[in-house]
Design an enzyme around this catalytic site. Structure first.
Site, PDB file in Angstrom:
ATOM      1  N   ASP A  70      -5.318  43.914  50.445  1.00 55.34           N
ATOM      2  CA  ASP A  70      -6.611  42.010  50.706  1.00 55.34           C
ATOM      3  C   ASP A  70      -7.577  42.016  50.213  1.00 55.34           C
ATOM      4  OD1 ASP A  70      -7.779  40.088  51.249  1.00 55.34           O
ATOM      5  OD2 ASP A  70      -6.466  39.146  52.755  1.00 55.34           O
ATOM      6  N   HIS A  71      -7.949  42.290  48.848  1.00 56.76           N
ATOM      7  CA  HIS A  71      -9.043  42.113  48.181  1.00 56.76           C
ATOM      8  C   HIS A  71     -10.212  41.759  48.918  1.00 56.76           C
ATOM      9  CE1 HIS A  71      -9.330  38.643  45.826  1.00 56.76           C
ATOM     10  NE2 HIS A  71     -10.508  38.422  45.812  1.00 56.76           N
TER      11      HIS A  71
ATOM     12  N   HIS B  34      -7.461  35.518  52.832  1.00 56.82           N
ATOM     13  CA  HIS B  34      -8.305  36.040  52.490  1.00 56.82           C
ATOM     14  C   HIS B  34      -9.534  35.738  53.530  1.00 56.82           C
ATOM     15  CE1 HIS B  34      -6.937  36.918  48.419  1.00 56.82           C
ATOM     16  NE2 HIS B  34      -7.829  36.109  48.121  1.00 56.82           N
TER      17      HIS B  34
HETATM   18  C1  BG6 Z   1      -7.248  35.581  44.667  1.00 55.54           C
HETATM   19  C2  BG6 Z   1      -7.014  33.937  44.448  1.00 55.54           C
HETATM   20  O1  BG6 Z   1      -6.703  35.830  45.222  1.00 55.54           O
HETATM   21  O2  BG6 Z   1      -8.427  35.171  45.319  1.00 55.54           O
HETATM   22  C3  BG6 Z   1      -7.082  33.452  43.501  1.00 55.54           C
HETATM   23  O3  BG6 Z   1      -5.279  33.853  44.077  1.00 55.54           O
HETATM   24  C4  BG6 Z   1      -9.268  33.178  43.982  1.00 55.54           C
HETATM   25  O4  BG6 Z   1      -7.023  31.515  43.296  1.00 55.54           O
HETATM   26  C5  BG6 Z   1      -9.117  34.562  44.551  1.00 55.54           C
HETATM   27  O5  BG6 Z   1      -9.659  33.054  42.803  1.00 55.54           O
HETATM   28  C6  BG6 Z   1     -11.247  35.010  44.911  1.00 55.54           C
HETATM   29  O6  BG6 Z   1     -11.388  36.360  45.000  1.00 55.54           O
HETATM   30  P1  BG6 Z   1     -12.918  36.589  44.958  1.00 55.54           P
HETATM   31  O7  BG6 Z   1     -12.999  38.014  45.235  1.00 55.54           O
HETATM   32  O8  BG6 Z   1     -13.460  36.049  43.216  1.00 55.54           O
HETATM   33  O9  BG6 Z   1     -13.555  35.723  45.710  1.00 55.54           O
END
Ligand code: BG6
Length: 494
Positions: A179-180, A242
């Site tokens: 989960d980044h 997230h």
């Molecule tokens: C991804 C989603 O996991 O996270 C995207 O699939 C979203 O829709 C993105 O834009 C948001 O990540 P970050 O790091 O740009 O906030």
């Protein structure tokens, strides 16, 4: 600590994630010396590329990511290899056996292998099975780890089924569900802020906190991802993974020590304490929205229904706002308001802790409330807001702030989320990866919301470039609260 010697096998090597995130992240790690010279990357996909064509493509990715052509870049590319495999045909995985043996030998990697599943989710169960059919999952010769991209399942049932499927061939300690958001420096900083400062932790509970806001706003629309997004929506795309992980970081109890198990025990514990919604309560605590076309800064912006790949009648939500509660001693009665959406006025992810007011207003009825704003992105930092006396006669107060900005920390080697998580997986540190019980708890919590969506729950329109449907303001106004209207910059002019 640097990564172990290993070979990284990327399934889905011809895809967007490999191009935009994985290869640039690996290159950054290499260029700051966090990868040893003894590593190789084996790209795997259906397309027939030679090693050289794959290197050429990845060189393009690195240049596009803003790197200069250099000796270092060439050296990195020489560690890249490619093998075409028909990923749905188990026999075809046999081709990986001699290929990997050769790379392990060449780079002295003792058999250590990191498999990265960056494919369509329909292959998440198949790839582990096919690897196992050729003995590529056993840890007799070096470790074997599996990184699985989101989405991990589509609902609680499919997530459980996927776990059963993967667990046939890989043990839980080998599985890294990425989960980044957990790889973001500022999300981890939340833990340090909370658990290493005597100042905040004593206040971090229902006695002093009035409510908590969590916002994950994006200014962009769904762009070319309409086909994927329409089956997902804001609930599955942002909230279930997230934002619930961020909520867990805000609300969890301090772990006894920092290691993968004790951290993840606390995360799972708090997620299990989310007050369950039901068919009735979901209606009063949830607002869904979908953006419509608008003119932003003189430019016409498409509505969701006009985006490529989106069915004309789609009722998929691009915005969600939810009031949640946590049933435990620390948080009983404290509302957590979480919202996320595309095509909002700005890109910002932040947490706002609203503290309770003083028990008796000595100076003025409308003194500013005390808040702690934790900005995850952009303009990463922390801002404490409180009231001080307005200069001049009388005792009126005004809001002032004490700000900390991450940019002020001279930290040249700050890792991006993918860099941090790839490195952790190569070191065998699963602390920042989602464990199966936490993933299930998240799916279980959103179940009534998914049912509400499925049964035609109301989705309100909002104009692109606004802060979502008016109903979301009403949701929070019912309890006398207002959403913060953050801008891209956090620093406040005093
Ligand atoms: C991804 C989603 O996991 O996270 C995207 O699939 C979203 O829709 C993105 O834009 C948001 O990540 P970050 O790091 O740009 O906030």
């Amino acid at each position: 600590m640097n990564a172990d010697n290993n070979c990284i096998v990327i399934f889905g090597a011809s895809g967007d994630l490999t191009y935009r995130k994985l290869i640039p992240a690996l290159y950054d790690l290499y260029s700051i010396g966090r990868l040893t010279e003894n590593f190789s990357v084996l790209g795997v996909a259906r397309s027939e590329f030679s090693d050289e064509t794959f290197r050429e493509k990845m060189r393009g990715a690195l240049l596009e990511a803003g790197n200069e052509s250099s000796e270092m870049l060439e050296k990195f590319c020489s560690h890249l290899y490619y093998q075409a495999v028909n990923t749905s045909d188990s026999n075809d995985y046999g081709k990986l056996v001699p290929r990997l043996a050769e790379l392990h030998e060449l780079y002295q990697t003792q058999g250590n292998t990191l498999y990265y599943l960056s494919t369509p989710p329909s292959l998440y169960g198949i790839i582990p099975e096919c690897l196992a059919a050729h003995g590529l999952n056993t840890e007799e010769n070096g470790w074997k780890r599996l990184i699985v991209e989101k989405p991990f399942g589509y609902d609680i049932e499919t997530a459980k089924a996927l776990d059963i499927q993967i667990h046939h061939y890989f043990a839980e300690h080998q599985i890294y569900r990425i989960d980044h958001y957990l790889g973001k420096e500022t999300v981890q900083n939340l833990l340090v802020l909370r658990f290493s400062n005597g100042l905040f932790e004593p206040l971090w509970n229902r006695n002093f906190i009035d409510y908590v806001e969590i916002t994950g706003a994006e200014a962009i629309g769904v762009g070319d991802r309409g086909g994927y997004y329409d089956g997902s929506g804001a609930m599955r795309d942002m909230f279930q993974n997230h934002l619930l992980q961020v909520l867990a970081m805000v609300a969890m109890e301090p772990p006894a020590i920092i290691n993968a198990d004790s951290m993840r025990d606390e995360v799972a514990k708090v997620l299990h304490c989310l007050h369950p919604l039901n068919t009735e309560t979901v209606k009063h605590n949830l607002v869904l929205g979908q953006y419509t076309s608008a003119e932003i800064n003189g430019e016409k912006v498409k509505g969701y229904l006009e985006e490529k790949g989106v069915p004309a009648e789609s009722s998929t939500e691009t915005y969600m706002a939810l009031r949640c509660e946590i049933d435990n001693w620390r948080w009983a009665g404290v509302p957590f308001y979480v919202r996320s959406g595309k095509r909002l006025p700005t890109r910002v992810t932040e947490i706002v802790i609203h503290f309770k007011t003083t028990p008796h207003p000595v100076f003025s009825q409308n003194a500013p409330d005390n808040k702690l704003i934790i900005r995850i992105q952009p303009d990463e930092g922390i801002s404490m807001r409180f009231g001080l006396k307005k200069p001049g006669s009388g005792f009126d107060s005004k809001e002032v702030s004490m700000d900390f900005s991450y940019a002020d920390l001279a930290s040249p080697n700050l890792l991006t989320a993918y860099e941090r998580l790839l490195l952790d997986a190569m070191k065998g540190d699963a602390t920042l990866f989602a464990r199966t019980d936490a993933v299930h708890a998240c799916w279980k919590f959103v179940e009534p919301i998914l049912a509400y969506k499925k049964n035609g729950g109301r989705v309100y329109d909002y104009e692109a470039g606004t802060w979502g449907p008016k109903e979301a303001d009403r949701l929070i106004a019912k309890e006398g609260k207002v959403w913060r209207r953050p801008s891209g910059k956090m620093k406040k002019k005093v």
